[in-house]
Motif scaffolding. Sequence first.
Motif, PDB file in Angstrom:
ATOM      1  N   ALA A   1       0.836  -1.203   0.000  1.00  0.00           N
ATOM      2  CA  ALA A   1       0.000   0.000   0.000  1.00  0.00           C
ATOM      3  C   ALA A   1       0.870   1.251   0.000  1.00  0.00           C
ATOM      4  O   ALA A   1       0.579   2.233  -0.684  1.00  0.00           O
ATOM      5  CB  ALA A   1      -0.927  -0.009   1.209  1.00  0.00           C
ATOM      6  N   GLY A   2       1.971   1.221   0.764  1.00  0.00           N
ATOM      7  CA  GLY A   2       2.872   2.363   0.809  1.00  0.00           C
ATOM      8  C   GLY A   2       3.553   2.635  -0.516  1.00  0.00           C
ATOM      9  O   GLY A   2       3.734   3.792  -0.910  1.00  0.00           O
ATOM     10  N   LEU A   3       3.926   1.575  -1.230  1.00  0.00           N
ATOM     11  CA  LEU A   3       4.553   1.745  -2.534  1.00  0.00           C
ATOM     12  C   LEU A   3       3.581   2.349  -3.537  1.00  0.00           C
ATOM     13  O   LEU A   3       3.959   3.201  -4.352  1.00  0.00           O
ATOM     14  CB  LEU A   3       5.068   0.395  -3.043  1.00  0.00           C
ATOM     15  N   GLU A   4       2.317   1.913  -3.493  1.00  0.00           N
ATOM     16  CA  GLU A   4       1.316   2.481  -4.389  1.00  0.00           C
ATOM     17  C   GLU A   4       1.111   3.961  -4.081  1.00  0.00           C
ATOM     18  O   GLU A   4       1.051   4.801  -4.990  1.00  0.00           O
ATOM     19  CB  GLU A   4      -0.014   1.720  -4.248  1.00  0.00           C
ATOM     20  N   ASP A   5       1.006   4.294  -2.798  1.00  0.00           N
ATOM     21  CA  ASP A   5       0.782   5.684  -2.418  1.00  0.00           C
ATOM     22  C   ASP A   5       1.999   6.542  -2.757  1.00  0.00           C
ATOM     23  O   ASP A   5       1.855   7.696  -3.182  1.00  0.00           O
ATOM     24  CB  ASP A   5       0.483   5.762  -0.926  1.00  0.00           C
ATOM     25  N   LEU A   6       3.199   5.987  -2.599  1.00  0.00           N
ATOM     26  CA  LEU A   6       4.410   6.730  -2.923  1.00  0.00           C
ATOM     27  C   LEU A   6       4.435   7.111  -4.396  1.00  0.00           C
ATOM     28  O   LEU A   6       4.772   8.254  -4.750  1.00  0.00           O
ATOM     29  CB  LEU A   6       5.638   5.879  -2.568  1.00  0.00           C
ATOM     30  N   GLN A   7       4.072   6.179  -5.266  1.00  0.00           N
ATOM     31  CA  GLN A   7       4.067   6.481  -6.695  1.00  0.00           C
ATOM     32  C   GLN A   7       3.050   7.571  -7.028  1.00  0.00           C
ATOM     33  O   GLN A   7       3.305   8.434  -7.869  1.00  0.00           O
ATOM     34  CB  GLN A   7       3.776   5.209  -7.494  1.00  0.00           C
TER      35      GLN A   7
ATOM     36  N   PRO B   1      -9.185   6.124  -0.343  1.00  0.00           N
ATOM     37  CA  PRO B   1      -8.964   7.553  -0.093  1.00  0.00           C
ATOM     38  C   PRO B   1      -8.381   8.293  -1.278  1.00  0.00           C
ATOM     39  O   PRO B   1      -8.472   9.514  -1.352  1.00  0.00           O
ATOM     40  CB  PRO B   1      -7.991   7.561   1.098  1.00  0.00           C
ATOM     41  N   HIS B   2      -7.764   7.576  -2.235  1.00  0.00           N
ATOM     42  CA  HIS B   2      -7.189   8.262  -3.378  1.00  0.00           C
ATOM     43  C   HIS B   2      -8.251   8.949  -4.219  1.00  0.00           C
ATOM     44  O   HIS B   2      -7.955   9.889  -4.952  1.00  0.00           O
ATOM     45  CB  HIS B   2      -6.401   7.275  -4.249  1.00  0.00           C
TER      46      HIS B   2
ATOM     47  N   LEU C   1      -0.114  11.976  -0.463  1.00  0.00           N
ATOM     48  CA  LEU C   1      -1.006  12.811  -1.254  1.00  0.00           C
ATOM     49  C   LEU C   1      -2.434  12.718  -0.729  1.00  0.00           C
ATOM     50  O   LEU C   1      -3.182  13.697  -0.740  1.00  0.00           O
ATOM     51  CB  LEU C   1      -0.947  12.389  -2.721  1.00  0.00           C
ATOM     52  N   ALA C   2      -2.824  11.544  -0.246  1.00  0.00           N
ATOM     53  CA  ALA C   2      -4.168  11.375   0.309  1.00  0.00           C
ATOM     54  C   ALA C   2      -4.374  12.262   1.535  1.00  0.00           C
ATOM     55  O   ALA C   2      -5.448  12.848   1.721  1.00  0.00           O
ATOM     56  CB  ALA C   2      -4.409   9.915   0.669  1.00  0.00           C
ATOM     57  N   GLU C   3      -3.325  12.397   2.375  1.00  0.00           N
ATOM     58  CA  GLU C   3      -3.436  13.251   3.561  1.00  0.00           C
ATOM     59  C   GLU C   3      -3.589  14.719   3.164  1.00  0.00           C
ATOM     60  O   GLU C   3      -4.384  15.456   3.761  1.00  0.00           O
ATOM     61  CB  GLU C   3      -2.204  13.055   4.452  1.00  0.00           C
ATOM     62  N   VAL C   4      -2.828  15.157   2.179  1.00  0.00           N
ATOM     63  CA  VAL C   4      -2.940  16.537   1.712  1.00  0.00           C
ATOM     64  C   VAL C   4      -4.326  16.780   1.114  1.00  0.00           C
ATOM     65  O   VAL C   4      -4.950  17.818   1.351  1.00  0.00           O
ATOM     66  CB  VAL C   4      -1.838  16.845   0.677  1.00  0.00           C
ATOM     67  N   ALA C   5      -4.811  15.800   0.345  1.00  0.00           N
ATOM     68  CA  ALA C   5      -6.142  15.939  -0.261  1.00  0.00           C
ATOM     69  C   ALA C   5      -7.219  16.095   0.802  1.00  0.00           C
ATOM     70  O   ALA C   5      -8.136  16.914   0.659  1.00  0.00           O
ATOM     71  CB  ALA C   5      -6.438  14.727  -1.141  1.00  0.00           C
ATOM     72  N   ARG C   6      -7.108  15.325   1.884  1.00  0.00           N
ATOM     73  CA  ARG C   6      -8.104  15.432   2.961  1.00  0.00           C
ATOM     74  C   ARG C   6      -8.086  16.822   3.575  1.00  0.00           C
ATOM     75  O   ARG C   6      -9.139  17.374   3.908  1.00  0.00           O
ATOM     76  CB  ARG C   6      -7.843  14.359   4.023  1.00  0.00           C
ATOM     77  N   GLN C   7      -6.898  17.412   3.732  1.00  0.00           N
ATOM     78  CA  GLN C   7      -6.815  18.770   4.284  1.00  0.00           C
ATOM     79  C   GLN C   7      -7.459  19.781   3.340  1.00  0.00           C
ATOM     80  O   GLN C   7      -8.141  20.714   3.783  1.00  0.00           O
ATOM     81  CB  GLN C   7      -5.351  19.141   4.522  1.00  0.00           C
ATOM     82  N   VAL C   8      -7.242  19.601   2.042  1.00  0.00           N
ATOM     83  CA  VAL C   8      -7.830  20.526   1.064  1.00  0.00           C
ATOM     84  C   VAL C   8      -9.349  20.404   1.085  1.00  0.00           C
ATOM     85  O   VAL C   8     -10.071  21.419   1.116  1.00  0.00           O
ATOM     86  CB  VAL C   8      -7.278  20.238  -0.346  1.00  0.00           C
ATOM     87  N   VAL C   9      -9.851  19.179   1.063  1.00  0.00           N
ATOM     88  CA  VAL C   9     -11.298  18.964   1.048  1.00  0.00           C
ATOM     89  C   VAL C   9     -11.940  19.493   2.330  1.00  0.00           C
ATOM     90  O   VAL C   9     -13.046  20.033   2.315  1.00  0.00           O
ATOM     91  CB  VAL C   9     -11.613  17.466   0.845  1.00  0.00           C
TER      92      VAL C   9
END
Length: 240
Positions: free
Chosen positions: A71-77, A184-185, A221-229
Amino acid sequence: MAENRLQRLRALLAADRSGSARSTVSLACERCVVELGVSGAGATVLSRLGGADGDGQTSRGLVHATNEVSAGLEDLQLTVGEGPCLDAFASGGPVLVSDLAAATARWPGFGPAACELGAAAVFSFPLQIGVVQLGSLDLYRDTPGPLTRAELTDALILGDLATEGVVADLDGHGVDDLSWLADPHVEVHQAAGMVQTQLRSSTEVALIRLRGYAYTHNLTLAEVARQVVARTLLFTEDGR
């Protein structure tokens, strides 16, 4: 020989599915770990944002990952915008890196960080039907080493079986519609639209700014997206 291997793997997946509500995609990922001697596997659905000519930004949603490293590798990409998954999607062919530490220059954003996560070898296979690209099947090992010929054959077969599962899950959805993913993506797309409005920019520029913020602040990126939303993070044309 390949037909026999296909029949064997299809039968194994059918047995795995018996009495289970899990999707074919998740079962194919888990079967990869059993059959291929890899440490973990993940599958993603990808689509293009932007122009219909294929030059738009690639977006993605995680379908399944067998462990936290996968999961971490997918999120990193997704965060750095590079890696074997995106290369496999772009080229339509497998991406096979048996010693990631010796190939970090290929992906300067992904490679070193992937090694820190515990990946020593990575292998990505496109999920596609003809010229229609749906996503990728991504494998990693925690020790360097290539796939054997038999393992490579089985990986290609399991990729085809995972593709069948993606098609089944996409029933009723367009290939550019990731709303069916419980992931979450998907929130990244909403955040990109909001940042696009804030910056009065293209979607591509908005995603670049989101990625840059995630990378410089050591966030996903998912964490940043949650902050924006949630409107706790605002992007401005002359600032952040």
